[in-house]
Design a protein around this motif. Structure first.
Motif, short mmCIF file in Angstrom:
data_model
loop_
_atom_site.label_atom_id
_atom_site.label_comp_id
_atom_site.label_asym_id
_atom_site.label_seq_id
_atom_site.Cartn_x
_atom_site.Cartn_y
_atom_site.Cartn_z
N LEU A 79 19.94 3.09 19.86
CA LEU A 79 19.83 1.65 20.11
C LEU A 79 18.79 0.98 19.22
O LEU A 79 18.58 -0.23 19.33
CB LEU A 79 19.47 1.41 21.59
N GLU A 80 18.14 1.77 18.36
CA GLU A 80 17.13 1.20 17.48
C GLU A 80 17.16 1.92 16.14
O GLU A 80 17.35 3.13 16.08
CB GLU A 80 15.74 1.33 18.10
N GLU A 81 17.00 1.17 15.06
CA GLU A 81 16.89 1.73 13.72
C GLU A 81 15.65 1.16 13.05
O GLU A 81 15.27 0.01 13.28
CB GLU A 81 18.13 1.39 12.87
N ARG A 82 15.04 1.99 12.20
CA ARG A 82 13.87 1.57 11.43
C ARG A 82 14.14 1.76 9.94
O ARG A 82 14.84 2.69 9.55
CB ARG A 82 12.64 2.38 11.82
N ALA A 83 13.57 0.88 9.13
CA ALA A 83 13.70 0.99 7.68
C ALA A 83 12.35 0.63 7.06
O ALA A 83 11.67 -0.30 7.53
CB ALA A 83 14.79 0.06 7.15
N GLY A 84 11.96 1.38 6.04
CA GLY A 84 10.70 1.10 5.39
C GLY A 84 10.69 -0.25 4.70
O GLY A 84 11.72 -0.73 4.22
N CYS A 85 9.53 -0.88 4.63
CA CYS A 85 9.42 -2.18 3.98
C CYS A 85 7.96 -2.47 3.66
O CYS A 85 7.04 -1.80 4.14
CB CYS A 85 10.00 -3.30 4.85
N VAL A 86 7.76 -3.48 2.85
CA VAL A 86 6.43 -3.99 2.53
C VAL A 86 6.52 -5.50 2.46
O VAL A 86 7.47 -6.04 1.90
CB VAL A 86 5.91 -3.44 1.18
N GLU A 87 5.56 -6.20 3.04
CA GLU A 87 5.46 -7.66 2.92
C GLU A 87 4.13 -7.98 2.26
O GLU A 87 3.09 -7.42 2.63
CB GLU A 87 5.56 -8.34 4.28
N TYR A 88 4.17 -8.87 1.28
CA TYR A 88 2.97 -9.23 0.54
C TYR A 88 2.33 -10.52 1.05
O TYR A 88 1.49 -11.10 0.38
CB TYR A 88 3.29 -9.34 -0.95
N TRP A 89 2.75 -10.92 2.23
CA TRP A 89 2.16 -12.09 2.88
C TRP A 89 1.85 -11.72 4.32
O TRP A 89 2.66 -11.09 4.99
CB TRP A 89 3.10 -13.29 2.84
N SER A 90 0.66 -12.10 4.78
CA SER A 90 0.32 -11.83 6.17
C SER A 90 1.13 -12.73 7.08
O SER A 90 1.78 -13.68 6.63
CB SER A 90 -1.18 -12.08 6.40
N HIS A 91 1.09 -12.45 8.37
CA HIS A 91 1.82 -13.27 9.33
C HIS A 91 1.23 -14.68 9.42
O HIS A 91 1.85 -15.58 9.99
CB HIS A 91 1.82 -12.61 10.71
N GLN A 92 0.03 -14.86 8.86
CA GLN A 92 -0.58 -16.19 8.83
C GLN A 92 -0.28 -16.91 7.52
O GLN A 92 -0.77 -18.00 7.26
CB GLN A 92 -2.11 -16.09 9.01
N GLY A 93 0.52 -16.27 6.63
CA GLY A 93 0.90 -16.91 5.38
C GLY A 93 -0.07 -16.71 4.24
O GLY A 93 0.04 -17.37 3.20
N VAL A 94 -1.01 -15.77 4.38
CA VAL A 94 -1.99 -15.50 3.33
C VAL A 94 -1.46 -14.38 2.45
O VAL A 94 -1.00 -13.35 2.95
CB VAL A 94 -3.35 -15.11 3.93
#
Length: 269
Positions: free
Chosen positions: A125-140
């Motif tokens: 019922l759940e899948e995970r995939a690797g990722c990277v985000e170059y912006w914080s959740h606050q937009g920095v």
């Protein structure tokens, strides 16, 4: 004095009475009457349940294990049909759980129908995939300090959300070609559907890796690990979401657009 042949009449009559009684209990052609069987019991039980028994004679069961033990009531298949699990469609992928570092994203689905009576069980019922985000959740914007170069399938580039970037910048990017060095066997040992692309990583093959926003450094407009400006022939790569799938590659050159087959088209993270 009884007539000759009268003596066997009584036992024969008793036998016929017994047969009639059994026929009455079972009903026409071996069917069950209303007070017998799983329908009358009103229960269909999981596993092996000695209490999940219908009236006899003979005594029969309405639990899931009765198929293996072969003591099911004659109406078990009709009264307790197998119902397989039914699940909803996958949700969309979430954002990376932790920004500014190698993390993972999630997608989920929920159960619409629980399995019953030996039906097919529910899939994951759940899948995970690797990722990277170059912006914080606050937009920095994050600082790029990731080693080695992180790559994933090119299809992820189409899904990646482009937040806070001018429309004209969405198309700015470049492609780098690499020749793969030795590839560990762990890259072939994957089960998750989103990681099947690592099966196509083979020593000596050429791969195209797209560098696009938001993986680009804000100042240099380059992707970390693309090999540009380095005097070293070989550099390191790692498959996002599969830390044991990593190796070396040789930079062949930079192009404006990628032209590799789909299975060899990747993106920097």
């Amino acid at each position: 004095m009884a007539p000759r042949g009268a003596a066997p009449i009584l036992p024969l009559a008793l036998a016929l009475t017994a047969v009639a009684a059994v026929s009455w209990a079972r009903g026409p052609s071996g069917t069950l009457w209303s007070r017998q069987g799983c329908a009358a019991l009103g229960r269909c039980c999981p596993g092996r349940d000695p209490t999940c028994a219908a009236r006899g004679p003979p005594r029969c069961f309405c639990d899931q294990a009765c198929r293996e033990v072969r003591d099911c009531c004659p109406d078990y298949a009709r009264a307790c049909p197998a119902v397989s699990c039914v699940v909803a469609e996958w949700s969309g992928w979430s954002r990376c759980v932790k920004p500014c570092q190698v993390s993972y994203r999630l997608r989920q689905r929920h159960v619409l129908q629980e399995p019953r009576n030996g039906g097919a069980p529910c899939p994951p019922l759940e899948e995970r995939a690797g990722c990277v985000e170059y912006w914080s959740h606050q937009g920095v914007e994050c600082q790029q300090s990731l080693l080695p170069a992180l790559i994933t399938t090119g299809s992820y580039g189409k899904e990646r959300e482009k937040r806070g970037v001018p429309k004209k910048q969405e198309t700015i990017g470049y492609c780098v070609q690499f020749r793969l060095g030795p590839v560990p066997g762990s890259c072939q040992q994957v089960r998750a559907p989103h990681a099947q692309w690592t099966r196509y990583l083979t020593q000596g093959h050429t791969v195209c890796v797209r560098c696009e926003w938001p993986a680009q450094d804000a100042r240099s407009r380059r992707c970390y690990g693309d090999g540009g400006g380095s005097q070293v022939c070989l550099s390191l790569w790692q498959a996002a979401g599969h830390p044991r799938c990593r190796g070396t590659w040789e930079r062949l050159g930079q192009l404006r657009d990628c032209s590799c087959p789909e299975v060899h088209s990747l993106v920097f993270l």
